[in-house]
Design an enzyme around this catalytic site. Structure first.
Site, PDB file in Angstrom:
ATOM      1  N   GLY A  71     -44.439  -3.641   4.791  1.00 27.17           N
ATOM      2  CA  GLY A  71     -43.104  -3.368   4.274  1.00 27.17           C
ATOM      3  C   GLY A  71     -42.134  -3.065   5.396  1.00 27.17           C
ATOM      4  O   GLY A  71     -41.329  -2.140   5.290  1.00 27.17           O
ATOM      5  N   HIS A  72     -42.223  -3.868   6.467  1.00 24.48           N
ATOM      6  CA  HIS A  72     -41.326  -3.693   7.607  1.00 24.48           C
ATOM      7  C   HIS A  72     -41.336  -4.961   8.461  1.00 24.48           C
ATOM      8  O   HIS A  72     -42.106  -5.877   8.216  1.00 24.48           O
ATOM      9  CB  HIS A  72     -41.754  -2.485   8.457  1.00 24.48           C
ATOM     10  CG  HIS A  72     -43.098  -2.643   9.097  1.00 24.48           C
ATOM     11  ND1 HIS A  72     -44.254  -2.208   8.499  1.00 24.48           N
ATOM     12  CD2 HIS A  72     -43.464  -3.198  10.279  1.00 24.48           C
ATOM     13  CE1 HIS A  72     -45.277  -2.478   9.281  1.00 24.48           C
ATOM     14  NE2 HIS A  72     -44.832  -3.084  10.366  1.00 24.48           N
ATOM     15  N   ALA A  73     -40.461  -4.978   9.450  1.00 31.27           N
ATOM     16  CA  ALA A  73     -40.417  -6.044  10.452  1.00 31.27           C
ATOM     17  C   ALA A  73     -40.198  -5.384  11.807  1.00 31.27           C
ATOM     18  O   ALA A  73     -39.740  -4.244  11.882  1.00 31.27           O
ATOM     19  CB  ALA A  73     -39.292  -7.031  10.156  1.00 31.27           C
ATOM     20  N   ARG A  94     -43.114  -8.285   6.823  1.00 31.69           N
ATOM     21  CA  ARG A  94     -44.459  -8.494   6.323  1.00 31.69           C
ATOM     22  C   ARG A  94     -44.845  -7.402   5.333  1.00 31.69           C
ATOM     23  O   ARG A  94     -44.478  -6.237   5.496  1.00 31.69           O
ATOM     24  CB  ARG A  94     -45.468  -8.568   7.458  1.00 31.69           C
ATOM     25  CG  ARG A  94     -46.052  -7.276   8.021  1.00 31.69           C
ATOM     26  CD  ARG A  94     -45.180  -6.470   8.967  1.00 31.69           C
ATOM     27  NE  ARG A  94     -44.364  -7.217   9.880  1.00 31.69           N
ATOM     28  CZ  ARG A  94     -44.730  -7.602  11.090  1.00 31.69           C
ATOM     29  NH1 ARG A  94     -45.870  -7.241  11.565  1.00 31.69           N
ATOM     30  NH2 ARG A  94     -43.920  -8.288  11.841  1.00 31.69           N
TER      31      ARG A  94
END
Length: 139
Positions: free
Chosen positions: A51-53, A99
């Protein structure tokens, strides 16, 4: 999604009757020097990870045990889901790719090799901010 943004890379699988062995060397099998290694495990059913990039860090994600899905999103409308379930394969995720990891099997272990040490400033945690920054860079 361009194949350079996220792709499966096969690692050497050394087969032996006593058990198989796989190796992942930085700057060889993994296309960057490894600065950090971490793993997630005991993920409860129905939970998501990621839940981040990252703005700079590249990652190589391996299902060393069990399976899970990794959905990657380049912020320009291209999404792709990879099912990881082989300890001799890894998913290379380049910078600027959102992702999420879902659908962990019981006993799954997710190993991540990262190109950079942890730096909170390297992360996009807010999806809308990520999308806005991607749009700004595309102009």
């Amino acid at each position: 999604m361009k194949s350079t943004e996220a792709r499966i890379i096969d690692l050497p699988k050394l087969m032996d009757p006593r058990g198989n062995l796989t190796v992942a060397e930085g700057d060889n099998h993994v296309p960057f020097s490894v600065a950090r290694v971490y793993w997630t495990y005991d993920v409860p059913a129905g939970e998501s990870r990621g839940g981040h990039a990252h703005k700079h860090c590249r990652e190589f994600i391996i299902a060393v045990s069990g399976s899970f899905d990794v959905t990657v999103d380049n912020g320009r409308g291209d999404k792709q889901t990879f099912h990881l379930n082989h300890p001799y394969q890894g998913l290379l995720v380049e910078t600027g790719i959102w992702r999420t990891l879902d659908d962990f099997s019981s006993g799954a272990v997710c190993l991540v090799l990262a190109s950079d040490p942890f730096d909170v400033a390297d992360y996009w945690y807010d999806y809308d901010e990520f999308l806005n920054d991607v749009r700004e860079c595309s102009r």
